[in-house]
Design a protein around this motif. Structure first.
Motif, PDB file in Angstrom:
ATOM      1  N   GLN A   1       0.822  -1.224   0.000  1.00 29.72           N
ATOM      2  CA  GLN A   1       0.000   0.000   0.000  1.00 29.72           C
ATOM      3  C   GLN A   1       0.856   1.274   0.000  1.00 29.72           C
ATOM      4  OE1 GLN A   1      -3.455  -0.236  -0.299  1.00 29.72           O
ATOM      5  NE2 GLN A   1      -2.858  -2.354  -0.616  1.00 29.72           N
TER       6      GLN A   1
ATOM      7  N   TYR B   1       1.687   2.905  -3.421  1.00 31.07           N
ATOM      8  CA  TYR B   1       0.705   3.810  -4.037  1.00 31.07           C
ATOM      9  C   TYR B   1       0.967   5.249  -3.578  1.00 31.07           C
ATOM     10  CZ  TYR B   1      -2.104  -0.145  -5.648  1.00 31.07           C
ATOM     11  OH  TYR B   1      -2.543  -1.269  -6.295  1.00 31.07           O
TER      12      TYR B   1
ATOM     13  N   GLN C   1      -7.454  13.955  -8.675  1.00 26.94           N
ATOM     14  CA  GLN C   1      -7.933  12.826  -7.853  1.00 26.94           C
ATOM     15  C   GLN C   1      -8.498  11.708  -8.718  1.00 26.94           C
ATOM     16  OE1 GLN C   1     -10.855  13.543  -4.884  1.00 26.94           O
ATOM     17  NE2 GLN C   1      -9.411  14.306  -3.391  1.00 26.94           N
TER      18      GLN C   1
ATOM     19  N   PHE D   1      -5.809   9.737 -10.583  1.00 24.21           N
ATOM     20  CA  PHE D   1      -5.067   8.785  -9.753  1.00 24.21           C
ATOM     21  C   PHE D   1      -5.925   7.580  -9.385  1.00 24.21           C
ATOM     22  CE2 PHE D   1      -1.804  12.021  -9.011  1.00 24.21           C
ATOM     23  CZ  PHE D   1      -0.676  11.213  -9.108  1.00 24.21           C
ATOM     24  N   VAL D   2      -7.189   7.826  -9.058  1.00 26.53           N
ATOM     25  CA  VAL D   2      -8.074   6.711  -8.692  1.00 26.53           C
ATOM     26  C   VAL D   2      -8.169   5.748  -9.878  1.00 26.53           C
ATOM     27  CG1 VAL D   2     -10.461   6.065  -8.160  1.00 26.53           C
ATOM     28  CG2 VAL D   2      -9.392   7.964  -6.946  1.00 26.53           C
TER      29      VAL D   2
ATOM     30  N   PHE E   1      -4.741   3.928 -10.424  1.00 23.11           N
ATOM     31  CA  PHE E   1      -4.452   2.904  -9.413  1.00 23.11           C
ATOM     32  C   PHE E   1      -5.366   1.685  -9.573  1.00 23.11           C
ATOM     33  CE2 PHE E   1      -2.484   6.139  -6.240  1.00 23.11           C
ATOM     34  CZ  PHE E   1      -1.331   6.154  -7.009  1.00 23.11           C
ATOM     35  N   ARG E   2      -6.609   1.930  -9.973  1.00 25.59           N
ATOM     36  CA  ARG E   2      -7.510   0.788 -10.181  1.00 25.59           C
ATOM     37  C   ARG E   2      -7.134  -0.018 -11.417  1.00 25.59           C
ATOM     38  NH1 ARG E   2     -13.359   3.621  -9.150  1.00 25.59           N
ATOM     39  NH2 ARG E   2     -13.250   3.695  -6.884  1.00 25.59           N
TER      40      ARG E   2
END
Lengths: 207, 183
Positions: free
Chosen positions: A31, A34, A64, A67-68, A71-72
């Protein structure tokens, strides 16, 4: 802010090897990797979004969201095809374009329509009044008046130092198109930026 | 204008290998020229053209000037954002990723639960019938008047493979004398 998963010092550049290690750590379930990726790329991604949207809140939202999404979908990133930075930029640009379409009227300043002096960005009204003569505010206002595609090309070239091949990749267009967009942006900006005093420019170049 | 005979070997080679760049070509190539992204051969062509064309050189100087200004100012846009803003954005990202993970684990939990329920229901539906031993019923002959009589079926349980069908004897069947099956 965030700890570095690999324990290496972070540099502002797109360190390909370090990024690859961070991505591998993140995919392995670490984690903190990230957080380290965010620390490394958030400033430039936010700057890109802000330069294109010229509004702090919108830029933060798009940063935001980007990045979401990244990362997904980290497994989809192919290091053989592009650098992580350009992959992130592609994601962000696509979201910025959605934002232009949604809020196109807000990007047009009323002073532009009335032919008045260049206005400050709506999100920075207090300081913009004081910084109206500042070169940064002038460029920001000039960029606001550019067509979105020309603005993207200029910001990627001058704000982030991307090559024309990388600009083409991020903007999803042929390299010649990327070059001609920069040329057209030069022509459009010439009239808007040349009035900025030479001494102010020298000051900026010296810093 | 010099004749072909007066040209040097180099100039002849240039004419044969390099396509001629028009003013339009040169002006289109200026951004890449400005940022040193042209291949060396084209770079040389543009440089030679600019040296001899006042109009294109004026374009080049103007582009160079604006590029210089943009290099100095565009990187400043969006800078100076407080670290606290980045921290807030990170919290938002982390929260969304965590919410997504919870959603995915809930969905997979529900899917597994539903699959388990289906398996259990199927097992319950099958269990009572499976507990009764299957007993073959004796075939009966059909008479058409509602009566049925059991039919005796004779078979050898020990050697079913040797069972062969034999045609019934026919009274009018008599092979001709001397006839064989040979063609």
């Amino acid at each position: 802010m965030m700890t570095n998963a690999t324990g290496t010092s972070q540099t502002p550049q797109d360190g390909g090897t370090d990024s690859a290690a961070l991505i591998a750590h993140a995919l392995g379930g670490d984690q903190t990797a990230y957080g380290a990726l965010y620390d490394r790329y958030a400033p430039s991604l936010y700057r890109l979004c802000y330069s294109l949207l010229l509004n702090r809140e919108d830029a933060e939202d798009v940063t935001q969201e980007s990045f979401v999404y990244a990362f997904r979908n980290l497994r989809r990133f192919d290091a053989g095809k592009s650098a992580f930075k350009t992959w992130m930029f592609t994601i962000a640009i696509s979201r910025c374009r959605n934002q232009y379409r949604r809020f196109m009227p807000q990007l047009l300043d009323i002073s532009d329509l009335l032919g008045l002096a260049i206005a400050a960005p709506r999100s920075e009204q207090p300081e913009a009044a004081a910084a109206r003569s500042d070169a940064k505010a002038t460029v920001e206002a000039a960029l606001r008046r550019l067509q979105p595609r020309l603005r993207e090309a200029v910001v990627l070239r001058y704000g982030h130092g991307l090559t024309y091949r990388e600009i083409a990749e991020v903007m999803n267009c042929p390299q010649k198109t990327a070059e001609s967009r920069v040329r057209l942006a030069h022509d459009a900006l010439r009239g808007l930026l040349l009035p900025v005093g030479e001494s102010l420019l020298e000051e900026l170049l010296a810093t | 204008m010099s004749t072909l005979g007066e040209m040097t070997a180099d100039s002849v080679e240039d004419m044969t290998t390099e396509p001629i760049m028009t003013c339009r070509d040169v002006q289109r190539a200026l951004p890449a020229y400005l940022h040193r992204e042209l291949p060396p051969s084209q770079r040389g062509q543009v440089a030679r053209h600019l040296a001899g064309c006042v109009r294109c050189d004026a374009h080049y100087q103007a582009q160079r000037e604006i590029a210089r200004r943009l290099e100095a100012t565009v990187p400043l846009i969006g800078r100076g954002t407080e670290a606290g803003r980045f921290e807030l954005m990170w919290r938002g990202i982390a929260a969304q990723i965590a919410a997504r993970r919870r959603q995915i684990s809930m969905t997979s939990l529900m899917t597994s639960g539903a699959a388990l329920m289906v398996v259990l229901l199927l097992a319950l539906a099958w269990a009572p019938t499976a507990s009764q031993a299957w007993v073959p019923t004796q075939p009966t002959a059909f008479h058409g008047d509602g009566r049925s009589t059991p039919v005796a079926v004779a078979y050898s349980s020990e050697d079913t493979s040797s069972a062969t069908l034999t045609p019934p004897l026919q009274s009018n069947y008599a092979p001709a004398v001397g006839a064989t099956d040979e063609p």
